[in-house]
Design an enzyme around this catalytic site. Sequence first.
Site, PDB file in Angstrom:
ATOM      1  N   MET A   1       0.876  -1.167   0.000  1.00 24.25           N
ATOM      2  CA  MET A   1       0.000   0.000   0.000  1.00 24.25           C
ATOM      3  C   MET A   1       0.914   1.217   0.000  1.00 24.25           C
ATOM      4  O   MET A   1       1.837   1.296   0.836  1.00 24.25           O
ATOM      5  CB  MET A   1      -0.906  -0.013   1.230  1.00 24.25           C
ATOM      6  CG  MET A   1      -2.034   0.988   1.203  1.00 24.25           C
ATOM      7  SD  MET A   1      -3.166   0.703   2.593  1.00 24.25           S
ATOM      8  CE  MET A   1      -4.365   2.015   2.287  1.00 24.25           C
TER       9      MET A   1
ATOM     10  N   MET B   1       0.901   4.276   1.011  1.00 26.41           N
ATOM     11  CA  MET B   1       1.076   5.103   2.203  1.00 26.41           C
ATOM     12  C   MET B   1       1.980   4.453   3.243  1.00 26.41           C
ATOM     13  O   MET B   1       2.506   5.130   4.127  1.00 26.41           O
ATOM     14  CB  MET B   1      -0.280   5.409   2.843  1.00 26.41           C
ATOM     15  CG  MET B   1      -1.043   6.502   2.150  1.00 26.41           C
ATOM     16  SD  MET B   1      -2.496   7.011   3.099  1.00 26.41           S
ATOM     17  CE  MET B   1      -3.475   5.522   3.068  1.00 26.41           C
ATOM     18  N   SER B   2       2.150   3.158   3.167  1.00 21.08           N
ATOM     19  CA  SER B   2       2.910   2.429   4.179  1.00 21.08           C
ATOM     20  C   SER B   2       4.401   2.684   4.051  1.00 21.08           C
ATOM     21  O   SER B   2       5.013   2.378   3.023  1.00 21.08           O
ATOM     22  CB  SER B   2       2.631   0.926   4.035  1.00 21.08           C
ATOM     23  OG  SER B   2       3.607   0.160   4.692  1.00 21.08           O
ATOM     24  N   ALA B   3       5.003   3.222   5.104  1.00 24.97           N
ATOM     25  CA  ALA B   3       6.450   3.450   5.090  1.00 24.97           C
ATOM     26  C   ALA B   3       7.229   2.148   4.926  1.00 24.97           C
ATOM     27  O   ALA B   3       8.192   2.099   4.153  1.00 24.97           O
ATOM     28  CB  ALA B   3       6.876   4.189   6.356  1.00 24.97           C
TER      29      ALA B   3
END
Length: 218
Positions: free
Chosen positions: A8, A10-12
């Site tokens: 995903m 947005m996931s760092a």
Amino acid sequence: MPIDLYYMPMSAPCRSVMLTAKALGVELNLKMLNLPAGEHLKPEFVAINPQHCIPTLVDGNLKLWESRAICTYLVNKYGKDDSLYPSDPQTRALVDRLLYFDMGTLYHRFGEYVYPVMFFGQEKLEPAKLEKLHEALGWLDGILAGHDWAAGKSITVADFVLVASVSSFEVCGIDLSKHRNVTTWLARCKAGLRGYNEANAPGVKDLARMTEVKLAGK
């Protein structure tokens, strides 16, 4: 065979894997999962990863999750040399320390501060948790003193993991200005890491948009 990455933007942790792949010139077959819609809970994904977490990598018969393990695996298998994850025991230990520091302290404290409001319905951010995050950023600032990159004079996987985290902090409104070495290093990463604009920046922008909605006035 293609190397699949379930992720995903947005996931760092997902972005750290994508940065590592860019540095190696490894093409990933990106398979986006919509976690709010529960796509990670579908039987076909749970069959791949019973913990149903992202990022998850599928490389042939290997199914691997935990982002930092994925980053080091990619370098070990596909790196032309060991520069990104040095084989020298002392240097590798410094890199590993930073990977564990990010997982167990730095990014963990960020999650404890913002995730209750962003994802679990808590009404207000807790100042004491922000202080704990700044304490961790202060430790990172000290680690970065005197050299250009996280583990020394050269880029390693530690930079990919840490920049994915710290760039997320920045767009979530964490004031980094008191941590001079961190801000200088972050600017260096944005300008100098291969594929930064493709692998990290779009997800950070997505996170910034969510932050505007979820954290405004908190």
